[in-house]
Design a protein around this motif. Structure first.
Motif, PDB file in Angstrom:
ATOM      1  N   LEU A 382      85.091  31.104  36.841  1.00  0.00           N
ATOM      2  CA  LEU A 382      85.419  29.572  36.912  1.00  0.00           C
ATOM      3  C   LEU A 382      85.229  28.983  38.425  1.00  0.00           C
ATOM      4  CD1 LEU A 382      88.900  29.688  34.902  1.00  0.00           C
ATOM      5  CD2 LEU A 382      86.540  28.973  33.972  1.00  0.00           C
ATOM      6  N   LEU A 383      85.639  29.796  39.257  1.00  0.00           N
ATOM      7  CA  LEU A 383      85.501  29.446  40.741  1.00  0.00           C
ATOM      8  C   LEU A 383      83.815  28.932  41.123  1.00  0.00           C
ATOM      9  CD1 LEU A 383      87.859  31.482  42.763  1.00  0.00           C
ATOM     10  CD2 LEU A 383      88.404  29.089  42.083  1.00  0.00           C
ATOM     11  N   VAL A 384      82.958  29.861  40.485  1.00  0.00           N
ATOM     12  CA  VAL A 384      81.578  29.749  40.672  1.00  0.00           C
ATOM     13  C   VAL A 384      81.046  28.735  39.384  1.00  0.00           C
ATOM     14  CG1 VAL A 384      79.144  30.639  40.237  1.00  0.00           C
ATOM     15  CG2 VAL A 384      81.300  32.083  41.369  1.00  0.00           C
ATOM     16  N   ILE A 385      81.665  28.431  38.344  1.00  0.00           N
ATOM     17  CA  ILE A 385      81.171  27.359  37.465  1.00  0.00           C
ATOM     18  C   ILE A 385      81.605  25.999  37.696  1.00  0.00           C
ATOM     19  CG2 ILE A 385      80.554  28.838  35.676  1.00  0.00           C
ATOM     20  CD1 ILE A 385      83.007  27.508  34.170  1.00  0.00           C
ATOM     21  N   MET A 386      82.536  25.839  38.600  1.00  0.00           N
ATOM     22  CA  MET A 386      83.105  24.930  39.123  1.00  0.00           C
ATOM     23  C   MET A 386      82.182  23.982  40.004  1.00  0.00           C
ATOM     24  SD  MET A 386      86.589  24.295  41.567  1.00  0.00           S
ATOM     25  CE  MET A 386      85.849  25.202  42.878  1.00  0.00           C
ATOM     26  N   VAL A 387      81.525  24.644  40.840  1.00  0.00           N
ATOM     27  CA  VAL A 387      80.296  24.112  41.622  1.00  0.00           C
ATOM     28  C   VAL A 387      78.876  24.207  40.793  1.00  0.00           C
ATOM     29  CG1 VAL A 387      78.826  24.538  43.717  1.00  0.00           C
ATOM     30  CG2 VAL A 387      81.434  25.162  43.502  1.00  0.00           C
ATOM     31  N   LEU A 388      78.827  25.274  40.000  1.00  0.00           N
ATOM     32  CA  LEU A 388      77.425  25.490  39.115  1.00  0.00           C
ATOM     33  C   LEU A 388      77.382  24.257  38.415  1.00  0.00           C
ATOM     34  CD1 LEU A 388      75.993  28.378  37.377  1.00  0.00           C
ATOM     35  CD2 LEU A 388      76.601  26.345  36.163  1.00  0.00           C
ATOM     36  N   GLN A 389      78.303  23.661  37.741  1.00  0.00           N
ATOM     37  CA  GLN A 389      78.162  22.655  36.589  1.00  0.00           C
ATOM     38  C   GLN A 389      77.698  21.344  37.315  1.00  0.00           C
ATOM     39  OE1 GLN A 389      81.275  23.995  33.183  1.00  0.00           O
ATOM     40  NE2 GLN A 389      82.134  22.665  34.889  1.00  0.00           N
ATOM     41  N   PHE A 390      78.090  20.876  38.305  1.00  0.00           N
ATOM     42  CA  PHE A 390      77.437  19.836  39.065  1.00  0.00           C
ATOM     43  C   PHE A 390      75.934  19.816  39.192  1.00  0.00           C
ATOM     44  CE2 PHE A 390      75.723  17.572  42.691  1.00  0.00           C
ATOM     45  CZ  PHE A 390      75.871  16.227  42.175  1.00  0.00           C
ATOM     46  N   PHE A 391      75.205  21.153  39.521  1.00  0.00           N
ATOM     47  CA  PHE A 391      74.079  21.269  39.910  1.00  0.00           C
ATOM     48  C   PHE A 391      73.300  21.590  38.473  1.00  0.00           C
ATOM     49  CE2 PHE A 391      75.631  22.984  43.965  1.00  0.00           C
ATOM     50  CZ  PHE A 391      74.757  22.143  44.811  1.00  0.00           C
ATOM     51  N   ASP A 392      73.756  22.034  37.491  1.00  0.00           N
ATOM     52  CA  ASP A 392      73.584  22.016  36.121  1.00  0.00           C
ATOM     53  C   ASP A 392      73.081  20.514  35.635  1.00  0.00           C
ATOM     54  OD1 ASP A 392      72.283  23.314  33.854  1.00  0.00           O
ATOM     55  OD2 ASP A 392      74.615  23.656  32.944  1.00  0.00           O
ATOM     56  N   CYS A 393      74.265  19.939  35.720  1.00  0.00           N
ATOM     57  CA  CYS A 393      74.393  18.440  35.320  1.00  0.00           C
ATOM     58  C   CYS A 393      73.149  17.513  36.245  1.00  0.00           C
ATOM     59  CB  CYS A 393      75.642  17.908  35.734  1.00  0.00           C
ATOM     60  SG  CYS A 393      75.966  16.190  34.895  1.00  0.00           S
ATOM     61  N   ALA A 394      73.005  17.940  37.519  1.00  0.00           N
ATOM     62  CA  ALA A 394      72.130  17.135  38.270  1.00  0.00           C
ATOM     63  C   ALA A 394      70.726  17.291  38.197  1.00  0.00           C
ATOM     64  CB  ALA A 394      72.395  17.364  39.860  1.00  0.00           C
ATOM     65  N   GLN A 395      70.479  18.876  37.558  1.00  0.00           N
ATOM     66  CA  GLN A 395      69.036  19.214  37.165  1.00  0.00           C
ATOM     67  C   GLN A 395      68.722  18.576  35.899  1.00  0.00           C
ATOM     68  OE1 GLN A 395      67.758  21.659  34.995  1.00  0.00           O
ATOM     69  NE2 GLN A 395      69.696  22.076  33.931  1.00  0.00           N
ATOM     70  N   ASN A 396      69.553  18.655  35.078  1.00  0.00           N
ATOM     71  CA  ASN A 396      69.145  17.852  33.767  1.00  0.00           C
ATOM     72  C   ASN A 396      69.097  16.442  33.852  1.00  0.00           C
ATOM     73  OD1 ASN A 396      70.395  16.794  30.575  1.00  0.00           O
ATOM     74  ND2 ASN A 396      69.307  18.806  30.641  1.00  0.00           N
ATOM     75  N   ILE A 397      70.037  15.667  34.885  1.00  0.00           N
ATOM     76  CA  ILE A 397      69.560  14.218  34.913  1.00  0.00           C
ATOM     77  C   ILE A 397      68.049  14.199  35.792  1.00  0.00           C
ATOM     78  CG2 ILE A 397      70.134  12.145  36.508  1.00  0.00           C
ATOM     79  CD1 ILE A 397      73.227  13.388  36.104  1.00  0.00           C
TER      80      ILE A 397
END
Length: 477
Positions: A382-397
């Motif tokens: 959960l600590l990793v995906i807390m950061v990962l999800q922003f980059f996941d969102c940014a790359q999709n954008i």
């Protein structure tokens, strides 16, 4: 941040949210639709869940790539609509023809439905052929037999599913997606009811068992398409532009949509494959690691729907602004979308940190000794995906922004680099060589997504700058 910049950001955020929020909620409702099918399969037993899950994976892979083929339609519609509006506002003495833009929209709609038809038919045939080849892929004979009956029931649903997606892109491109959410939510309830009726043979219907779920899914896709078509046809703006006469589809427009759509379909397939390979890697560390990976991956998938909505909305708005020659506004759209994504991810991250047991409770018995190892692994993830999800969102954008520039090939090339050349080797290195196991795999995922996001956004900035220079030169001439 100066007050004027903050005011501009808030104004742009409201404008983006007008289109993005209905799309985000629609995406979440679609997740509920597939979740309902999975729950229903689970009620039938382990064998049916395994077979049905295998069939759904095959269907979803082909559906996702088919959706990719028509995803650029929204951008083409947005640009054509902007030109039509500009023509209507121009002086009558000028050469601009108000009807020309409207006819362009109508031509794109017909071509998109033609592409959806071809993709749906080809996908249905391919789905059945894959079903026949499952035994060659090492699957158990009993599971394969059940999966084939499910695939046979699902195959006809691919065609109305892609028709629905084509009209969906039309409504989004015209910035009138409100009916999408209502229809998708209604489809969840209808799907659950038909599933139950066809599985158990209630209300006088035949008892079909597992294939009943496939029949229900195909029927719901057909009903959803008809509902969206009727809704759009009744709309005073959309109705006159919606034409189902694919026999008159313009071949050049069809070819253009296919050329734009193939890289998008390949990008979607590449991303799905990237996450599938990491799931296999996590499984090599045992059932607890795989269970933790699966649970966390589902959380990422749910939150990812926010990214999808923001990406589509930003992409459509970029297409409109460029059609009107406003590159400065197109640049602000990137910043606004990333700011909105960041705000959502901060809220989600706080929930992950403060309420990890609540977040994981749908997947595990957090107080049980048998789930203790999986819960421990998932809590650290959960600590990793807390950061990962922003980059996941940014790359999709980023992919969506480039699509707004009609550049779908760069998005595909960059995601190949980020996912497979940077992300996957890093996941292997940290997971196996360094010995971080599942944590290392997710750190590799984070690295790959972060690299992809940076490359995509840099590419967007460079292309937008080039277009701005081109427009200035044209104006000076």
């Amino acid at each position: 941040m100066p007050a004027m910049q903050l005011t501009t950001l808030l104004r742009d955020s409201r404008a983006l949210a007008t289109l993005a929020v209905p799309l985000i909620l629609t995406q979440l409702a679609q997740v509920a639709l597939t979740t309902t099918d999975t729950v229903m399969m689970g009620l039938l037993g382990t064998a049916d869940l395994a077979a049905g899950g295998l069939a759904i994976v095959i269907f979803n892979q082909l559906r996702t790539m088919g959706v990719g083929l028509v995803t650029s339609v929204g951008n083409q519609i947005a640009a054509a609509s902007a030109r039509a509006e500009a023509g209507q506002e121009s002086d009558a003495s000028q050469d601009a023809d108000p009807q020309e833009g409207s006819e362009e929209v109508r031509t794109i709609v017909r071509a998109s439905l033609a592409v959806a038809t071809l993709a749906g038919m080809a996908g249905a045939v391919l789905m059945l052929l894959i079903g026949q080849a499952l035994t060659l892929l090492g699957q158990e004979a009993g599971v394969v037999d059940r999966a084939r009956t499910m695939l046979l029931a699902l195959a006809p649903g691919l065609l109305p599913c892609l028709w629905f997606q084509a009209i969906r892109q039309f409504t989004v491109g015209m910035r009138r997606p409100q009916a999408l959410l209502q229809i998708t939510i209604a489809s969840v309830a209808v799907n659950a009811g038909i599933n139950w009726a066809l599985i158990h043979g209630t209300w006088g219907l035949p008892k079909l068992g597992l294939p009943g779920i496939g029949v229900a899914t195909s029927l719901v896709y057909l009903l959803s398409f008809l509902a969206l078509y009727v809704s759009a046809k009744k709309d005073k703006v959309l109705g006159p532009l919606l034409s189902l006469n694919i026999a008159k589809a313009d071949r050049r427009t069809v070819r253009r949509l296919v050329q734009l759509g193939i890289p998008i379909a390949a990008t979607y397939g590449s991303e799905a494959g990237f996450f599938s390979v990491t799931a296999l890697m996590a499984g090599s560390f045992g059932s607890a690691a795989l269970a933790a990976h699966t649970a966390v991956n589902q959380l990422v998938y749910i939150v990812f729907q926010v990214a999808v909505g923001l990406s589509h909305a930003a992409s459509i708005n970029v297409s409109r602004e460029l059609a009107l020659g406003r590159t400065g506004t197109a640049l602000r759209i990137k910043n606004t979308a990333l700011a909105c994504a960041g705000a959502v991810m901060v809220v989600v991250g706080i929930v992950y940190i403060t309420l990890p047991e609540l977040v994981l409770s749908p997947f595990f018995d957090t107080g049980s000794a048998k789930d203790a190892e999986a819960v421990s692994i998932a809590t650290h993830l959960l600590l990793v995906i807390m950061v990962l999800q922003f980059f996941d969102c940014a790359q999709n954008i980023g992919v969506g922004l480039l699509r707004g520039l009609n550049d779908t090939k760069s998005g595909f090339r960059i995601t190949l680099i980020g996912y497979w050349i940077i992300g996957l080797p890093t996941a292997w290195l940290l997971g196996y060589a360094v010995g971080l196991h599942t944590l290392g795999i997710w750190l590799g995922l984070l690295t790959g997504l972060a690299a992809t996001a940076v490359l995509l956004l840099r590419r967007y900035g460079a292309e937008l700058h080039a277009k701005g220079t081109e427009l200035q030169a044209a104006s000076a001439a």
